[in-house]
Each structure stands twice: as structure tokens, then as C-alpha cells.
Design a protein around this motif. Structure first.
Motif, PDB file in Angstrom:
ATOM      1  N   ILE A 192      44.814 -21.592   2.463  1.00  0.00           N
ATOM      2  CA  ILE A 192      44.587 -21.096   1.099  1.00  0.00           C
ATOM      3  C   ILE A 192      45.655 -21.635   0.155  1.00  0.00           C
ATOM      4  CG2 ILE A 192      44.668 -19.009  -0.339  1.00  0.00           C
ATOM      5  CD1 ILE A 192      43.344 -17.529   1.992  1.00  0.00           C
ATOM      6  N   GLN A 193      46.889 -21.583   0.601  1.00  0.00           N
ATOM      7  CA  GLN A 193      47.979 -22.085  -0.229  1.00  0.00           C
ATOM      8  C   GLN A 193      47.825 -23.587  -0.462  1.00  0.00           C
ATOM      9  OE1 GLN A 193      52.883 -22.055  -0.281  1.00  0.00           O
ATOM     10  NE2 GLN A 193      51.793 -21.795   1.629  1.00  0.00           N
ATOM     11  N   ALA A 194      47.409 -24.333   0.561  1.00  0.00           N
ATOM     12  CA  ALA A 194      47.262 -25.780   0.436  1.00  0.00           C
ATOM     13  C   ALA A 194      46.242 -26.141  -0.644  1.00  0.00           C
ATOM     14  CB  ALA A 194      46.846 -26.388   1.778  1.00  0.00           C
ATOM     15  N   VAL A 195      45.116 -25.444  -0.653  1.00  0.00           N
ATOM     16  CA  VAL A 195      44.083 -25.719  -1.655  1.00  0.00           C
ATOM     17  C   VAL A 195      44.622 -25.447  -3.062  1.00  0.00           C
ATOM     18  CG1 VAL A 195      41.839 -24.986  -2.553  1.00  0.00           C
ATOM     19  CG2 VAL A 195      42.164 -25.289  -0.087  1.00  0.00           C
ATOM     20  N   LEU A 196      45.215 -24.279  -3.245  1.00  0.00           N
ATOM     21  CA  LEU A 196      45.653 -23.879  -4.580  1.00  0.00           C
ATOM     22  C   LEU A 196      46.845 -24.698  -5.068  1.00  0.00           C
ATOM     23  CD1 LEU A 196      45.335 -20.003  -4.197  1.00  0.00           C
ATOM     24  CD2 LEU A 196      43.771 -21.566  -5.369  1.00  0.00           C
ATOM     25  N   TRP A 206      43.872 -34.663  -0.203  1.00  0.00           N
ATOM     26  CA  TRP A 206      42.677 -33.839  -0.059  1.00  0.00           C
ATOM     27  C   TRP A 206      41.939 -34.096   1.247  1.00  0.00           C
ATOM     28  CZ3 TRP A 206      42.353 -29.611  -2.637  1.00  0.00           C
ATOM     29  CH2 TRP A 206      43.037 -29.514  -3.855  1.00  0.00           C
ATOM     30  N   VAL A 207      42.151 -35.264   1.841  1.00  0.00           N
ATOM     31  CA  VAL A 207      41.603 -35.506   3.182  1.00  0.00           C
ATOM     32  C   VAL A 207      42.227 -34.527   4.173  1.00  0.00           C
ATOM     33  CG1 VAL A 207      41.427 -37.177   5.072  1.00  0.00           C
ATOM     34  CG2 VAL A 207      41.151 -37.940   2.700  1.00  0.00           C
ATOM     35  N   LEU A 208      43.530 -34.339   4.047  1.00  0.00           N
ATOM     36  CA  LEU A 208      44.235 -33.408   4.931  1.00  0.00           C
ATOM     37  C   LEU A 208      43.887 -31.964   4.608  1.00  0.00           C
ATOM     38  CD1 LEU A 208      47.746 -35.136   4.904  1.00  0.00           C
ATOM     39  CD2 LEU A 208      45.976 -35.305   6.658  1.00  0.00           C
ATOM     40  N   VAL A 209      43.800 -31.644   3.321  1.00  0.00           N
ATOM     41  CA  VAL A 209      43.471 -30.271   2.921  1.00  0.00           C
ATOM     42  C   VAL A 209      42.098 -29.875   3.446  1.00  0.00           C
ATOM     43  CG1 VAL A 209      42.987 -28.748   0.975  1.00  0.00           C
ATOM     44  CG2 VAL A 209      44.943 -30.307   0.871  1.00  0.00           C
ATOM     45  N   VAL A 210      41.106 -30.732   3.208  1.00  0.00           N
ATOM     46  CA  VAL A 210      39.741 -30.418   3.655  1.00  0.00           C
ATOM     47  C   VAL A 210      39.666 -30.406   5.180  1.00  0.00           C
ATOM     48  CG1 VAL A 210      37.348 -31.239   3.677  1.00  0.00           C
ATOM     49  CG2 VAL A 210      38.676 -31.304   1.551  1.00  0.00           C
ATOM     50  N   GLY A 212      48.539 -16.010   1.356  1.00  0.00           N
ATOM     51  CA  GLY A 212      48.248 -17.351   0.859  1.00  0.00           C
ATOM     52  C   GLY A 212      48.129 -17.396  -0.651  1.00  0.00           C
ATOM     53  N   LEU A 213      47.453 -16.401  -1.227  1.00  0.00           N
ATOM     54  CA  LEU A 213      47.289 -16.349  -2.681  1.00  0.00           C
ATOM     55  C   LEU A 213      48.629 -16.172  -3.389  1.00  0.00           C
ATOM     56  CD1 LEU A 213      44.101 -14.080  -2.884  1.00  0.00           C
ATOM     57  CD2 LEU A 213      44.221 -16.541  -3.356  1.00  0.00           C
ATOM     58  N   LEU A 214      49.450 -15.258  -2.881  1.00  0.00           N
ATOM     59  CA  LEU A 214      50.728 -14.981  -3.535  1.00  0.00           C
ATOM     60  C   LEU A 214      51.737 -16.099  -3.305  1.00  0.00           C
ATOM     61  CD1 LEU A 214      51.015 -11.148  -2.882  1.00  0.00           C
ATOM     62  CD2 LEU A 214      50.480 -12.305  -5.025  1.00  0.00           C
ATOM     63  N   ALA A 215      51.655 -16.759  -2.148  1.00  0.00           N
ATOM     64  CA  ALA A 215      52.539 -17.902  -1.903  1.00  0.00           C
ATOM     65  C   ALA A 215      52.255 -19.021  -2.892  1.00  0.00           C
ATOM     66  CB  ALA A 215      52.362 -18.405  -0.473  1.00  0.00           C
ATOM     67  N   ALA A 216      50.983 -19.217  -3.230  1.00  0.00           N
ATOM     68  CA  ALA A 216      50.631 -20.220  -4.241  1.00  0.00           C
ATOM     69  C   ALA A 216      51.106 -19.792  -5.625  1.00  0.00           C
ATOM     70  CB  ALA A 216      49.119 -20.446  -4.240  1.00  0.00           C
ATOM     71  N   ALA A 256      51.872 -26.492   3.699  1.00  0.00           N
ATOM     72  CA  ALA A 256      50.809 -26.542   2.691  1.00  0.00           C
ATOM     73  C   ALA A 256      50.902 -27.787   1.830  1.00  0.00           C
ATOM     74  CB  ALA A 256      50.868 -25.290   1.807  1.00  0.00           C
ATOM     75  N   LEU A 257      52.089 -28.379   1.762  1.00  0.00           N
ATOM     76  CA  LEU A 257      52.275 -29.637   1.038  1.00  0.00           C
ATOM     77  C   LEU A 257      52.073 -30.831   1.968  1.00  0.00           C
ATOM     78  CD1 LEU A 257      55.502 -28.631  -0.923  1.00  0.00           C
ATOM     79  CD2 LEU A 257      53.196 -28.865  -1.884  1.00  0.00           C
ATOM     80  N   PHE A 258      51.850 -30.544   3.246  1.00  0.00           N
ATOM     81  CA  PHE A 258      51.681 -31.557   4.285  1.00  0.00           C
ATOM     82  C   PHE A 258      52.890 -32.477   4.377  1.00  0.00           C
ATOM     83  CE2 PHE A 258      47.456 -30.027   3.458  1.00  0.00           C
ATOM     84  CZ  PHE A 258      46.992 -29.801   4.755  1.00  0.00           C
ATOM     85  N   SER A 259      54.072 -31.859   4.265  1.00  0.00           N
ATOM     86  CA  SER A 259      55.299 -32.618   4.478  1.00  0.00           C
ATOM     87  C   SER A 259      55.539 -32.731   5.982  1.00  0.00           C
ATOM     88  CB  SER A 259      56.492 -31.931   3.815  1.00  0.00           C
ATOM     89  OG  SER A 259      56.945 -30.835   4.581  1.00  0.00           O
ATOM     90  N   TRP A 260      56.147 -33.838   6.377  1.00  0.00           N
ATOM     91  CA  TRP A 260      56.500 -34.000   7.794  1.00  0.00           C
ATOM     92  C   TRP A 260      57.448 -32.906   8.242  1.00  0.00           C
ATOM     93  CZ3 TRP A 260      53.901 -36.740  11.079  1.00  0.00           C
ATOM     94  CH2 TRP A 260      53.230 -37.901  10.681  1.00  0.00           C
ATOM     95  N   GLN A 261      58.393 -32.543   7.367  1.00  0.00           N
ATOM     96  CA  GLN A 261      59.349 -31.500   7.734  1.00  0.00           C
ATOM     97  C   GLN A 261      58.641 -30.201   8.078  1.00  0.00           C
ATOM     98  OE1 GLN A 261      63.180 -30.959   5.693  1.00  0.00           O
ATOM     99  NE2 GLN A 261      62.560 -28.876   5.183  1.00  0.00           N
TER     100      GLN A 261
END
Length: 354
Positions: free
Chosen positions: A48-52, A151-155, A205-209, A309-314
Motif C-alpha cells: 500500500i505504501q509503495a503504490v501511494l 511501477w514494474v516492481l510495484v505492480v 500502510g496508509l499512514l506510513a505514506a 516501499a521505495l525498492f531500495s537495495w538497502q
């Protein structure tokens, strides 16, 4: 706008307590029983956070910082942190919300976590942390490395989570019997009705975004975080320097009162003093948490929830090695005590869903 951090902290402290949200239990349950119920819920919060968040980045609303990967620091620090949260009886969120419930053992773990994080970031361990964090690789996000749209990763991740939910739904058994409700309406929903892991994860997820634009409005370009704000609280009290007080600090300061309100209103607040063994474990666990999270650049919130959610390697490497650290901690301190002929073991505060 700084006050928005405090308000969000109170709200999330309330949610953590009522939802019994603790990543330690989510990871531990996989190792102990093979249950992925809470791990799936954690992935829901990330999805949820990743999308938002990525929608806000695409719209130019936020510009969060993404750290360059320091592989050795993230691997080693996250593994230590994973062992530490087993000993402490809770991750960063679990330690804070259980402190609000009156668990004195969590107070001890929290104090050592915050003081050790401060020492590792600003004090005696700062050179060690810096030397580890400065050994970086040329990598920030997975999408940049692969040369694809985020968005490939998010989806893709959202589809994986959806499949886990379908699988989970097929395994749902008959609901457990419950006592007759004593409250009605909103009071029943907030303070009496058992919150499910998935509902808790959706709210998280909503509040984290939401944390991103609220925090950025104060000049802090980051989402939720617990380790650095905890260290900054110690720095403020030891130096009196008000520059350490930012949105993140006020957020963290709101967690305990939010948890206390939830625990008190639901009849779950009670001061509970730990025995000597639990106290020792809390000290060791809190210390490992502070050391590990500082070296890794974040805890189960800053790395395993926010950076993923940012798809960082870390973020993703930290999640993996925290999970493995929890597995090592479970083997060392839980399952080894359950062997035939061994004394029974009880680890207070570890249970997530009870």
C-alpha cells in the motif's frame, strides 16, 4: 507542521497497540510454526505504501532520500538487529507500544536501544558506524540497477501480495468464539473488537505514506523512522541542543502515549516488572538493536517498511537479513530451550497476535 509528527505518532501508537503490530512476531512465527499470517500483513503495509509513495514521487509531491547501498553494514547490522529484537521481546515498534502497556522490561530494552543508537551515531561508536556506512557500492534502487520503471516492481509486488491473500483466504478456519460485547458502536470497534492483522496493516500502510508529505513540509525528506529519532531524543536531553528536535522526534514521542491510551481504554494496561533473566535479555537485546540499526541505517520501520516501499537495495537486503537474524535468535534463545529435558522457557512480550 512539527505537531503533525506528534499527532501521527499518537495515532500509530494506538494502532500498534490495538493491532498487536510487531515485526519480531511476524518473522518469528515463520521460523517457529511456518505461519505467514503476520508476514503477509507486513507485506500488505509495504505494498500500500509503495503504490501511494511512488505515485506522490511521480507527481512531484515528495522527494525522499534513498541511501546508497553499504552492503556489509546493512547485512551485518540487520542480522544483529534481528537477534536483538528476539532478545528484547519486540522490534522498534513493539518495544515502544509495549512500553505504553506498562511492560517495564520493554522500558529497559527501549532505554538501551535509544542510548546505544545515540552512542553509535554521535558518540563513542560514531567512527565505527561511519567506517561501515562509508563502504558503499554503486547501487541505490532495484529499478535503477535493472533499468526498469519502478511501477514494474510495484505492480509485481502487489500481485505477489494479492496471491498471498488469496492463499490465506482459502486457509481461513471457523472464527474463534468470543465473549459478548461490553461496548457498542465506535467504542466497541476501537477498544474491544479484536483487530485483524490485515486491517492493522492497511492502516499502517496508509499512514506510513501520509508521513512523507507531513514530514517534508517541515524540511525532513523522509518517511517513518524510529532509530535516528530515538538517538536524537537522547542527544537533546544530554546536550540541550534543540536542533535535534524534528518531525521524526515528535513522531516517536507520540508512540508511547498513543499506546497507553489504547491499552488503558481496552483494559490492557498493567505495570509488569520483569524477572532478572528477562531484564538481562532486555539489556542485551536493546543494545544489539541500537548497534545493529545504526550500522544498518535503519530498523524494521526505516528499512524493512519504508525503504522497501521505495525498492531500495538497502531496504530489501535489510529485511532479508533481519529475518535471518530473527531465525538465528529463535534457534539460539527459543527452540534450544525447548529440547527434551530442557527447562521450559517463556519470553514475555514476544506474542504478536495475542
Amino acid at each position: 507542521m512539527l505537531i503533525s509528527g506528534l499527532i501521527l505518532g499518537v495515532v500509530l501508537g494506538f494502532i500498534f497497540q490495538r493491532g498487536r503490530f510487531c515485526v519480531t512476531g511476524a518473522f518469528r512465527d515463520v521460523w517457529l510454526s511456518g505461519s505467514t499470517r503476520w508476514l503477509t500483513a507486513f507485506f500488505i503495509a509495504i505494498a500500500i505504501q509503495a503504490v501511494l509513495v511512488n505515485a506522490m514521487i511521480a507527481g512531484g509531491l515528495i522527494n525522499p532520500g534513498i541511501p546508497t547501498l553499504a552492503l556489509g553494514a546493512v547485512v551485518g547490522g540487520s542480522f544483529l538487529f534481528g537477534i536483538g529484537i528476539v532478545l528484547a521481546g519486540g522490534c522498534a515498534t513493539g518495544t515502544y507500544y509495549r512500553s505504553g502497556e506498562g511492560l517495564i522490561g520493554s522500558w529497559v530494552a527501549l532505554a538501551f536501544y535509544a542510548f546505544t543508537a545515540s552512542a553509535m551515531k554521535y558518540g563513542i561508536g560514531a567512527d565505527v558506524t561511519a567506517s561501515q556506512r562509508n563502504e558503499t557500492q554503486d547501487a541505490t534502487t532495484i529499478q535503477d540497477t535493472l533499468g526498469i520503471s519502478v511501477w514494474v516492481l510495484v505492480v509485481g509486488f502487489a500481485l505477489i501480495v494479492a496471491s498471498l491473500l488469496v492463499r490465506q483466504a482459502r486457509r481461513i478456519s471457523a472464527p474463534l468464539a468470543t465473549l459478548p460485547a461490553q461496548k457498542i458502536g465506535i467504542a466497541h470497534l476501537l477498544f474491544e473488537k479484536k483487530w485483524t492483522p490485515n486491517v492493522t496493516a492497511i492502516l499502517l500502510g496508509l499512514l506510513a505514506a501520509l508521513a512523507y508529505p507531513l514530514s517534508q513540509a517541515t524540511g525532513r525528506n523522509a518517511g517513518l523512522g524510529i532509530t535516528t529519532p530515538s538517538a536524537n531524543i537522547v542527544q537533546f536531553f544530554t546536550t540541550g541542543d534543540t536542533s535535534y528536535i524534528d518531525w521524526g522526534v515528535l513522531f516517536v514521542l507520540g508512540l508511547i502515549p498513543g499506546s497507553y491510551i489504547a491499552a488503558k481504554a481496552s483494559g490492557e494496561f498493567r505495570l509488569r516488572a520483569p524477572d532478572a533473566e528477562t531484564t538481562t535479555r532486555a539489556i542485551a537485546g536493546g543494545t544489539l538493536m541500537g548497534v545493529g540499526a545504526s550500522i544498518a541505517g535503519g530498523c524494521t520501520i526505516g528499512n524493512a517498511l519504508v525503504q522497501t516501499a521505495l525498492f531500495s537495495w538497502q531496504g530489501w537486503i535489510a529485511l532479508l537479513f533481519t529475518f535471518l537474524g530473527v531465525g538465528a535468535g529463535v534457534r539460539l534463545f527459543v527452540t534450544s530451550r525447548r529440547r527434551p529435558g530442557a527447562a521450559p522457557v517463556e519470553i514475555p512480550s514476544l506474542t504478536v497476535g495475542s
